[in-house]
Design an enzyme around this catalytic site. Structure first.
Site, PDB file in Angstrom:
ATOM      1  N   CYS A  90      83.542  28.189  34.149  1.00 15.39           N
ATOM      2  CA  CYS A  90      84.523  29.151  34.668  1.00 15.39           C
ATOM      3  C   CYS A  90      85.847  28.454  34.945  1.00 15.39           C
ATOM      4  O   CYS A  90      85.886  27.420  35.621  1.00 15.39           O
ATOM      5  CB  CYS A  90      83.989  29.787  35.951  1.00 15.39           C
ATOM      6  SG  CYS A  90      85.146  30.932  36.740  1.00 15.39           S
ATOM      7  N   CYS A  98      88.597  29.226  43.299  1.00 16.37           N
ATOM      8  CA  CYS A  98      87.588  30.114  43.872  1.00 16.37           C
ATOM      9  C   CYS A  98      86.516  29.308  44.587  1.00 16.37           C
ATOM     10  O   CYS A  98      86.048  28.288  44.077  1.00 16.37           O
ATOM     11  CB  CYS A  98      86.968  30.951  42.762  1.00 16.37           C
ATOM     12  SG  CYS A  98      85.540  31.936  43.268  1.00 16.37           S
ATOM     13  N   CYS A 101      81.431  29.200  43.909  1.00 17.58           N
ATOM     14  CA  CYS A 101      80.461  28.301  43.291  1.00 17.58           C
ATOM     15  C   CYS A 101      80.678  26.871  43.775  1.00 17.58           C
ATOM     16  O   CYS A 101      81.821  26.415  43.898  1.00 17.58           O
ATOM     17  CB  CYS A 101      80.582  28.333  41.770  1.00 17.58           C
ATOM     18  SG  CYS A 101      80.092  29.903  41.031  1.00 17.58           S
ATOM     19  N   CYS A 177      84.182  37.514  37.324  1.00 16.65           N
ATOM     20  CA  CYS A 177      83.333  36.411  37.768  1.00 16.65           C
ATOM     21  C   CYS A 177      82.199  36.244  36.765  1.00 16.65           C
ATOM     22  O   CYS A 177      81.504  37.205  36.428  1.00 16.65           O
ATOM     23  CB  CYS A 177      82.775  36.705  39.155  1.00 16.65           C
ATOM     24  SG  CYS A 177      81.559  35.486  39.726  1.00 16.65           S
ATOM     25  N   CYS A 332      65.825  31.361  52.968  1.00 22.81           N
ATOM     26  CA  CYS A 332      67.049  31.186  52.179  1.00 22.81           C
ATOM     27  C   CYS A 332      67.885  30.022  52.673  1.00 22.81           C
ATOM     28  O   CYS A 332      68.937  29.734  52.102  1.00 22.81           O
ATOM     29  CB  CYS A 332      67.880  32.467  52.180  1.00 22.81           C
ATOM     30  SG  CYS A 332      68.390  33.015  53.826  1.00 22.81           S
TER      31      CYS A 332
END
Length: 380
Positions: A90, A98, A101, A177, A332
């Site tokens: 990306c 951004c 990530c 995205c 998580c």
């Protein structure tokens, strides 16, 4: 199972002059929880993004003052690259761009090994356990891309859209995205269709975002618990009843399942999604204390799927008071998992197995399913 809200950076009291913008040449140390690696500038720890262990880089400080215990930084120049470094797919990924990530610069197999090392390190440090774990790929993404079945953009003036920078409310204008899936989520698992509510920003609530996640997690939980006909099972932080539905089918008409969920809308949906399951809405700890019928003073099986902060000690103690033979913990966050595993260990529950799944490729996040058990003699 809902998507956690983005955290706002904490406001820190300045301790001397700002170091932001200063650059240092460093050799990068091990990976750390949170999407960065550890480096040192003299005796100061710096958490550095966009790098890999063993690299030599020029880092730029992005947060910190002279008196802080640690600083944050970005690798803005790579002098000696790791063999696991790849070009980011990306164009919006990288320092100052951004913040969605953390690991686009890392080959997928190496991403999974970094995540596995974080899980191992958290269990070693917080639970005093040496555990070997492998992060497993999950079907449903395209080489780590196109897996986000729900995607949120920032509306920009003039009609454009953007994404947030890391630990910032500043935005980067984007066309699209690469993590965004080409279609929305499916609410069908193993031939069972689930009703899932929508929240005001059009994000569906209490459903995993990776298309392969629901099937993968159901399979891992059922395999770990091995529910038998006639057993009782508590599903805590149950969402819309994903695990409750299949637990109920496994224990059959002679067994029983209770689903406890803090969100009233999700709890109501779990009643519709899981015929015959006892659904209770409210704080999990409070419901376990005095919100269930007396027959639930004991339970054979427990599923825990808490939010990122973990179940915490009070809920753990309520669980072990019911003397379950097995607890499946869906986590998580590896640090919260490790803290709760340590709490279970104080009550004689050992970590019998651990699986980890790459449900969030290109980011530092990883999902784990841990099995905690007591021996039969301990359960008497």
């Amino acid at each position: 199972m809902s998507r956690p809200q983005a955290r706002r950076p904490r406001t820190r009291t300045a301790r001397g002059s700002s170091m932001v913008g200063r650059r240092f040449e460093v050799e990068v140390g091990p990976v750390a929880h949170g999407g960065h690696c550890v480096a040192r500038v003299e005796d100061r720890v710096v958490f550095v993004r966009h790098t890999l262990p063993g690299e030599r880089v020029v880092l730029e400080i992005t947060e910190g003052t002279e008196g802080d215990r640690f600083w944050r930084g970005d690798a803005v120049e790579v002098l000696t690259p790791s063999p696991d470094r790849v070009p980011a797919p990306c164009s919006y990924a990288g320092p100052g761009r951004c913040g969605g990530c953390d690991l686009q610069h890392v080959a997928l197999p190496a991403q999974r090994e970094l995540k596995a090392e974080v899980v191992r390190e958290q269990l070693r440090r917080l639970a005093r356990l040496e555990v070997d774990v492998e992060v497993e790929a999950v079907p449903g993404d395209d080489a780590g891309l196109r897996w986000r079945t729900r995607q949120r953009y920032v509306d920009l003036p003039g009609g454009g859209r953007g994404m947030r920078k890391h630990r910032s409310h500043d935005t980067v204008a984007v066309d699209a995205c690469l993590l965004e899936a080409r279609s929305g989520p499916s609410y069908e698992v193993r031939g069972r269709v689930f009703e899932v509510a929508a929240v005001p920003d059009q994000q569906a609530s209490f459903w995993q975002v990776h298309p392969g996640a629901p099937e993968t997690l159901v399979g891992a939980v059922l395999e770990a618990l091995d529910p038998q006909p006639g057993e009782s099972a508590l599903d805590l932080y149950a969402g819309v009843g994903l695990f409750s539905r299949f637990l109920s089918e496994a224990v059959g008409p002679t067994g029983r399942v209770a689903a406890v969920e803090g969100d009233r809308t999700a709890s109501g949906l779990s009643e519709r999604n899981c015929p015959g399951v006892l659904a209770r809405a409210g704080d999990v700890g409070a419901v376990l204390t005095d919100g269930l019928p007396e027959e639930w003073a004991r339970a054979d099986l427990v599923v825990l799927d808490p939010p990122r902060a973990g179940a915490k000690r009070a809920v753990v103690e309520q669980v072990v008071a019911r003397a379950p033979r097995s607890v499946a913990y869906v986590a998580c966050d590896p640090s919260a998992l490790a803290r709760d595993v340590a709490s279970f260990a104080e009550h004689g529950y050992r970590l019998a197995s651990l699986r980890a799944f790459d449900l969030f490729p290109m980011t530092h996040h990883v999902e784990c399913v841990a099995l905690l058990t007591k021996t039969r003699s301990d359960l008497q």
